[in-house]
Design an enzyme around this catalytic site. Structure first.
Site, PDB file in Angstrom:
ATOM      1  N   ASP A   1       0.966  -0.824   0.015  1.00 37.97           N
ATOM      2  CA  ASP A   1       0.436  -0.002  -0.438  1.00 37.97           C
ATOM      3  C   ASP A   1       0.592   1.412  -0.041  1.00 37.97           C
ATOM      4  O   ASP A   1       1.838   1.198   0.719  1.00 37.97           O
ATOM      5  CB  ASP A   1      -0.508   0.449   1.538  1.00 37.97           C
ATOM      6  CG  ASP A   1      -1.854  -0.711   0.794  1.00 37.97           C
ATOM      7  OD1 ASP A   1      -2.181  -2.087  -0.188  1.00 37.97           O
ATOM      8  OD2 ASP A   1      -2.567  -1.311   2.528  1.00 37.97           O
ATOM      9  N   ARG A   2       0.262   2.496  -1.049  1.00 34.53           N
ATOM     10  CA  ARG A   2       1.519   3.106  -0.544  1.00 34.53           C
ATOM     11  C   ARG A   2       1.959   4.213   1.072  1.00 34.53           C
ATOM     12  O   ARG A   2       3.321   4.141   1.156  1.00 34.53           O
ATOM     13  CB  ARG A   2       0.518   5.067  -1.287  1.00 34.53           C
ATOM     14  CG  ARG A   2       0.729   6.669  -0.740  1.00 34.53           C
ATOM     15  CD  ARG A   2      -0.237   6.885  -1.465  1.00 34.53           C
ATOM     16  NE  ARG A   2      -0.868   7.350  -0.401  1.00 34.53           N
ATOM     17  CZ  ARG A   2      -2.157   8.310  -0.304  1.00 34.53           C
ATOM     18  NH1 ARG A   2      -2.104   8.795  -1.398  1.00 34.53           N
ATOM     19  NH2 ARG A   2      -3.510   8.426   0.987  1.00 34.53           N
TER      20      ARG A   2
END
Length: 323
Positions: free
Chosen positions: A136-137
């Site tokens: 995930d970012r």
């Protein structure tokens, strides 16, 4: 960047609807995704697409960028943990998107990789050169990138067969009532929030998901946890930890808050003006062990706990010591 002052006629409206009407040439989906990517703020505060605006509030909005399939090389520094002729291991910083997506065309890991390396595998398609798996970012840590198609296929097979050992470090909110356990609960699409996943039994989108966790330390109302996901479902650790009432700190989707101020970590509420200590989910891909497809050697790669999480832990320790 566009600035707006909310008129009385728009009071009570969702911000994504307001911005869709105020910004020509963009669909509501594009606007919503941009807001989800923290491109909108109200009175200086980052908000969700469902946020209802009030008259007189000041909105600052970064317009979405047009879609492109091309990965544009960018000179972005990379923390390389390991490299050979077949693959490279990166310590991904928090806040970096792995590959281009709506609202996130620049500053991606793939752009940095395209600049740094002469060739990468194209198994994943033009927008995901070399990407074997993803983070995930706002999750930092170990990520593996393939240079050749043959290496990509060999590494991907280990992920598919669940032979890769993954260890994450997390700071969670809430004191977990057991020292270690396995969470075996299926994960599928959330019934009405398209950017979320959820525990869903017997649903067409559900897939089995298994996560082993072990408490490293309890500090007041927070817990330091080592997490070993056995499967690799979207948002798996975040969903499972929230399910046992100990969501990852600063997890906007599953914990209900995106920022942790010093006063909040000290248990004094969100006092205005208190410095922000952490502004991303406290989740880090700490270690990863796999078998080198060519040599057959088992290899472990480790990304040290990043400074922002170490600082957060120290603030929590100080708060507990002063009680």
């Amino acid at each position: 960047m566009r600035d707006f002052v909310v008129p009385e006629s728009a009071a009570g409206q969702r911000i994504d609807l307001f911005l869709t009407g105020a910004c020509d040439g963009f669909s509501r989906s594009q606007i919503r995704q941009a807001v989800q990517a923290n491109q909108a703020s109200v009175d200086g505060r980052v908000i969700r697409p469902s946020f209802k605006i009030r008259s007189g509030q000041q909105i600052r909005f970064e317009l979405p960028e047009p879609f492109s399939d091309d990965v544009v090389p960018e000179n972005i520094p990379l923390d390389v943990l390991y490299e050979d002729d077949g693959f490279v291991v990166i310590n991904k910083p928090p806040g970096m998107v792995v590959h281009p997506a709506r609202g996130n065309w620049k500053g991606t890991l793939t752009s940095a990789l395209a600049y740094r390396f002469q060739s990468l595998s194209d198994v994943g398609g033009p927008t995901r050169p070399g990407i074997v798996h993803r983070l995930d970012r706002d999750t930092s840590g170990v990520i593996v990138v393939a240079k050749t198609n043959a290496m990509h296929m060999a590494l991907a097979a280990q992920w598919h067969d669940r032979e890769v050992q993954k260890e994450y470090f997390a700071i969670t909110v809430g004191s977990i009532d057991r020292d270690r356990d396995v969470i075996d609960l299926p994960i599928g699409r959330h019934p009405y929030q398209r950017d979320k996943m959820a525990i869903r039994e017997n649903h067409m989108t559900s897939k089995p998901a298994s996560t082993f966790f072990e408490v490293q330390e309890r500090i007041g109302r927070f817990t330091l946890v080592n997490v070993h996901p056995k499967t690799g479902r979207t948002h798996q650790i975040r969903v499972h930890m929230a399910q046992v009432n100990s969501p990852v700190l600063c997890d906007r989707l599953y914990g209900g808050h995106a920022l942790a101020s010093e006063s909040w970590l000290h248990g004094k509420g969100s006092l205005e003006g208190s410095p922000i200590v952490l502004g991303r989910q406290a989740l880090h891909a700490h270690r990863l062990t796999l078998q080198h497809p060519q040599s057959g050697d088992m290899m472990t790669f480790e990304a040290p706990i990043p400074e922002d999480l170490q600082r957060t832990i120290q603030v929590i320790r100080d708060a507990q010591a002063n009680r």
